[in-house]
Design a protein around this motif. Structure first.
Motif, PDB file in Angstrom:
ATOM      1  N   TRP A   1       0.788  -1.069  -0.148  1.00 18.62           N
ATOM      2  CA  TRP A   1       0.071   0.164  -0.109  1.00 18.62           C
ATOM      3  C   TRP A   1       0.875   1.371   0.106  1.00 18.62           C
ATOM      4  CZ3 TRP A   1      -0.761  -3.462   4.283  1.00 18.62           C
ATOM      5  CH2 TRP A   1      -1.858  -4.428   4.004  1.00 18.62           C
ATOM      6  N   ARG A   2       2.126   1.153  -0.327  1.00 21.80           N
ATOM      7  CA  ARG A   2       3.110   2.228  -0.579  1.00 21.80           C
ATOM      8  C   ARG A   2       3.034   2.855  -1.959  1.00 21.80           C
ATOM      9  NH1 ARG A   2       6.316  -1.154   3.474  1.00 21.80           N
ATOM     10  NH2 ARG A   2       6.015  -0.408   5.378  1.00 21.80           N
ATOM     11  N   ALA A   3       3.384   4.091  -1.626  1.00 23.25           N
ATOM     12  CA  ALA A   3       3.422   4.933  -2.920  1.00 23.25           C
ATOM     13  C   ALA A   3       4.407   4.832  -3.818  1.00 23.25           C
ATOM     14  CB  ALA A   3       3.559   6.517  -2.544  1.00 23.25           C
ATOM     15  N   ALA A   4       5.601   3.923  -3.361  1.00 26.09           N
ATOM     16  CA  ALA A   4       6.760   3.820  -4.442  1.00 26.09           C
ATOM     17  C   ALA A   4       6.477   2.687  -5.355  1.00 26.09           C
ATOM     18  CB  ALA A   4       7.988   3.140  -3.401  1.00 26.09           C
ATOM     19  N   TYR A   5       5.251   1.900  -5.049  1.00 25.02           N
ATOM     20  CA  TYR A   5       4.833   0.910  -6.113  1.00 25.02           C
ATOM     21  C   TYR A   5       3.614   1.113  -6.676  1.00 25.02           C
ATOM     22  CZ  TYR A   5       8.358  -1.631  -3.300  1.00 25.02           C
ATOM     23  OH  TYR A   5       9.614  -1.831  -2.564  1.00 25.02           O
ATOM     24  N   ASP A   6       3.390   1.307  -7.890  1.00 21.10           N
ATOM     25  CA  ASP A   6       2.404   1.437  -8.663  1.00 21.10           C
ATOM     26  C   ASP A   6       1.823   0.274  -9.720  1.00 21.10           C
ATOM     27  OD1 ASP A   6       3.629   2.063 -11.063  1.00 21.10           O
ATOM     28  OD2 ASP A   6       3.568   4.304 -10.668  1.00 21.10           O
ATOM     29  N   ARG A   7       0.849   0.529 -10.348  1.00 22.84           N
ATOM     30  CA  ARG A   7       0.296  -0.584 -11.496  1.00 22.84           C
ATOM     31  C   ARG A   7       1.193  -1.002 -12.022  1.00 22.84           C
ATOM     32  NH1 ARG A   7      -1.395   4.121 -12.998  1.00 22.84           N
ATOM     33  NH2 ARG A   7      -1.786   4.767 -15.199  1.00 22.84           N
ATOM     34  N   ARG A   8       2.418  -0.084 -12.411  1.00 23.65           N
ATOM     35  CA  ARG A   8       3.484  -0.456 -13.823  1.00 23.65           C
ATOM     36  C   ARG A   8       3.965  -1.666 -13.547  1.00 23.65           C
ATOM     37  NH1 ARG A   8       6.537   5.017 -14.206  1.00 23.65           N
ATOM     38  NH2 ARG A   8       6.236   4.805 -11.870  1.00 23.65           N
TER      39      ARG A   8
ATOM     40  N   TYR B   1      -4.822   2.984  -7.376  1.00 19.69           N
ATOM     41  CA  TYR B   1      -5.427   3.642  -6.192  1.00 19.69           C
ATOM     42  C   TYR B   1      -4.363   4.568  -5.348  1.00 19.69           C
ATOM     43  CZ  TYR B   1      -3.152  -0.398  -4.424  1.00 19.69           C
ATOM     44  OH  TYR B   1      -2.203  -1.683  -3.969  1.00 19.69           O
ATOM     45  N   ARG B   2      -5.047   5.351  -4.374  1.00 18.89           N
ATOM     46  CA  ARG B   2      -3.994   6.453  -3.952  1.00 18.89           C
ATOM     47  C   ARG B   2      -3.521   5.403  -2.907  1.00 18.89           C
ATOM     48  NH1 ARG B   2      -8.172  11.215  -2.734  1.00 18.89           N
ATOM     49  NH2 ARG B   2      -9.565   9.352  -2.784  1.00 18.89           N
ATOM     50  N   ARG B   3      -2.090   5.677  -2.450  1.00 21.00           N
ATOM     51  CA  ARG B   3      -1.249   4.551  -1.605  1.00 21.00           C
ATOM     52  C   ARG B   3      -0.498   5.675  -0.335  1.00 21.00           C
ATOM     53  NH1 ARG B   3      -0.750   4.514  -6.499  1.00 21.00           N
ATOM     54  NH2 ARG B   3       1.664   5.070  -6.607  1.00 21.00           N
ATOM     55  N   GLY B   4       0.209   5.233   0.172  1.00 20.32           N
ATOM     56  CA  GLY B   4       0.919   5.820   1.264  1.00 20.32           C
ATOM     57  C   GLY B   4       1.728   7.106   0.766  1.00 20.32           C
ATOM     58  N   ASP B   5       1.941   7.909   1.680  1.00 16.03           N
ATOM     59  CA  ASP B   5       2.786   9.327   1.469  1.00 16.03           C
ATOM     60  C   ASP B   5       4.079   9.241   1.214  1.00 16.03           C
ATOM     61  OD1 ASP B   5       3.431  12.047   1.195  1.00 16.03           O
ATOM     62  OD2 ASP B   5       3.156  12.279   3.538  1.00 16.03           O
ATOM     63  N   GLY B   6       4.687   9.144   0.037  1.00 15.21           N
ATOM     64  CA  GLY B   6       5.907   9.386  -0.549  1.00 15.21           C
ATOM     65  C   GLY B   6       6.747   8.340  -0.223  1.00 15.21           C
ATOM     66  N   GLY B   7       6.123   7.113   0.051  1.00 14.47           N
ATOM     67  CA  GLY B   7       6.837   5.995   0.242  1.00 14.47           C
ATOM     68  C   GLY B   7       7.051   5.519   1.742  1.00 14.47           C
ATOM     69  N   ARG B   8       6.709   6.492   2.651  1.00 18.61           N
ATOM     70  CA  ARG B   8       7.169   6.540   4.166  1.00 18.61           C
ATOM     71  C   ARG B   8       6.115   5.661   4.640  1.00 18.61           C
ATOM     72  NH1 ARG B   8       8.766  11.713   2.784  1.00 18.61           N
ATOM     73  NH2 ARG B   8       6.825  12.506   3.469  1.00 18.61           N
ATOM     74  N   GLY B   9       4.859   5.922   4.137  1.00 17.24           N
ATOM     75  CA  GLY B   9       3.892   5.413   4.944  1.00 17.24           C
ATOM     76  C   GLY B   9       3.048   4.336   4.050  1.00 17.24           C
ATOM     77  N   ALA B  10       2.121   3.473   4.752  1.00 16.89           N
ATOM     78  CA  ALA B  10       1.223   2.579   3.967  1.00 16.89           C
ATOM     79  C   ALA B  10      -0.180   2.950   3.980  1.00 16.89           C
ATOM     80  CB  ALA B  10       1.600   1.118   4.402  1.00 16.89           C
ATOM     81  N   GLY B  11      -0.636   2.940   2.751  1.00 20.06           N
ATOM     82  CA  GLY B  11      -2.110   3.248   2.610  1.00 20.06           C
ATOM     83  C   GLY B  11      -2.232   4.735   3.223  1.00 20.06           C
ATOM     84  N   ARG B  12      -3.397   4.928   2.655  1.00 18.64           N
ATOM     85  CA  ARG B  12      -4.197   6.510   3.017  1.00 18.64           C
ATOM     86  C   ARG B  12      -5.614   6.042   3.646  1.00 18.64           C
ATOM     87  NH1 ARG B  12      -2.747  10.390  -1.663  1.00 18.64           N
ATOM     88  NH2 ARG B  12      -4.488  11.643  -0.876  1.00 18.64           N
ATOM     89  N   TRP B  13      -5.636   5.950   4.918  1.00 21.75           N
ATOM     90  CA  TRP B  13      -7.233   6.005   5.415  1.00 21.75           C
ATOM     91  C   TRP B  13      -7.942   7.144   5.486  1.00 21.75           C
ATOM     92  CZ3 TRP B  13      -9.191   1.040   7.015  1.00 21.75           C
ATOM     93  CH2 TRP B  13     -10.439   1.328   7.491  1.00 21.75           C
ATOM     94  N   PRO B  14      -9.030   7.330   4.893  1.00 25.32           N
ATOM     95  CA  PRO B  14      -9.895   5.965   3.920  1.00 25.32           C
ATOM     96  C   PRO B  14      -9.747   6.148   2.590  1.00 25.32           C
ATOM     97  CG  PRO B  14     -11.360   8.150   4.236  1.00 25.32           C
ATOM     98  CD  PRO B  14      -9.911   8.673   4.825  1.00 25.32           C
TER      99      PRO B  14
END
Length: 285
Positions: free
Chosen positions: A65-72, A93-106
């Motif tokens: 759920w981290r921003a560093a990884y997308d659908r590509r 889908y939207r993911r964590g902030d800058g790769g530091r966090g996992a996911g964005r709730w909600p």
């Protein structure tokens, strides 16, 4: 060489092999919302199995759920499935902030719900040869969690903003090395506790809305595919979900692929990927 070092080197080699593959461009990209990450890539069916009425496979990428990884990184897998004659929809889908966090709730769950709600209309335009009555969901790792969650929205707690009034019109779910049981993931510190970052400070309250084992039984056909040598999301996580589903009266499929780690399940160069396609076909047809 120690067994731990050997396993770590194998896992690194499998990850490198996957991420070294060139991105496979989709045939169509459609938006389901105004944010840059609120898009779905569509791959038209091709190959000997392509025909009108082909199944639609919805794929959800992982990456904790981290921003560093997308659908590509999942695009070669999506193209592989299209080559097997499936129409494919790859959800971002939207993911964590800058790769530091996992996911964005909600936001993460908002996006997955919105994407799946929009899919029938988007697919009708992008891949009109697809049969929406033959829809199968699949996802890898954290994407496996999201695929299981999307198929269980009808059993979310009352009052949940994502709850559906009835089961989704899908043939089933094929979850690939999914983060499917948050308690088991906690015991093994899967992905550095990414699921806890995803849920945030209201962890206990949010489990009922996000943990797949809290949403059993679903009544949706489910198959789990897991590499026996997976050190990223060890087999114990999928096994815990399968045990919970069985205890809830369901009959989940469980395929343990011997000697395979985390990434070969979505690597078209791996024999394990062909096995995944067969599991999807069994639900689709």
């Amino acid at each position: 060489m120690s067994a731990a070092r050997s396993a770590a080197e194998r896992a690194a080699a499998e990850e490198t092999a996957l991420f070294a593959q060139p991105e496979a461009a989709p045939d169509v990209t459609a938006a389901y919302g105004p944010e840059p990450d609120q898009v779905v890539d569509f791959y038209a069916p091709r190959g000997p199995g392509a025909a009108p009425g082909t199944p639609l496979v919805v794929v959800v990428h992982g990456g904790a759920w981290r921003a560093a990884y997308d659908r590509r990184h999942l695009s070669p897998f999506a193209a592989f499935l299209a080559g097997r004659g499936f129409a494919v929809a790859s959800v971002e889908y939207r993911r964590g902030d800058g790769g530091r966090g996992a996911g964005r709730w909600p936001d993460t769950l908002d996006d997955v719900a919105a994407a799946f709600d929009a899919l029938p209309g988007l697919a009708a335009e992008a891949v009109p040869e697809a049969d929406p009555g033959r829809t199968v969901l699949t996802g890898h790792s954290a994407g496996g969690h999201l695929a299981l969650w999307a198929a269980a929205r009808h059993v979310l707690p009352a009052g949940s903003p994502w709850r559906l009034p009835r089961p989704p019109a899908v043939r089933g779910v094929v979850a690939l090395a999914p983060i499917a049981d948050f308690a088991a993931a906690a015991e093994l510190d899967v992905c550095g506790g990414a699921f806890a970052q995803f849920l945030g400070e209201e962890y206990e309250e949010r489990l009922a809305h996000a943990d797949p084992v809290a949403l059993l039984p679903t009544g949706i056909a489910t198959t789990l595919v897991q590499g026996s040598a997976d050190t990223e999301v060890p087999p114990a996580v999928a096994e815990a979900y399968a045990d919970a589903a069985t205890a809830a009266g369901e009959m989940p499929g469980f395929t343990l692929v011997d000697g395979v780690g985390h990434f070969p399940l979505i690597d078209p160069a791996s024999a394990a990927c062909a096995l995944v396609a067969e599991e999807i076909a069994q639900l689709a047809w």
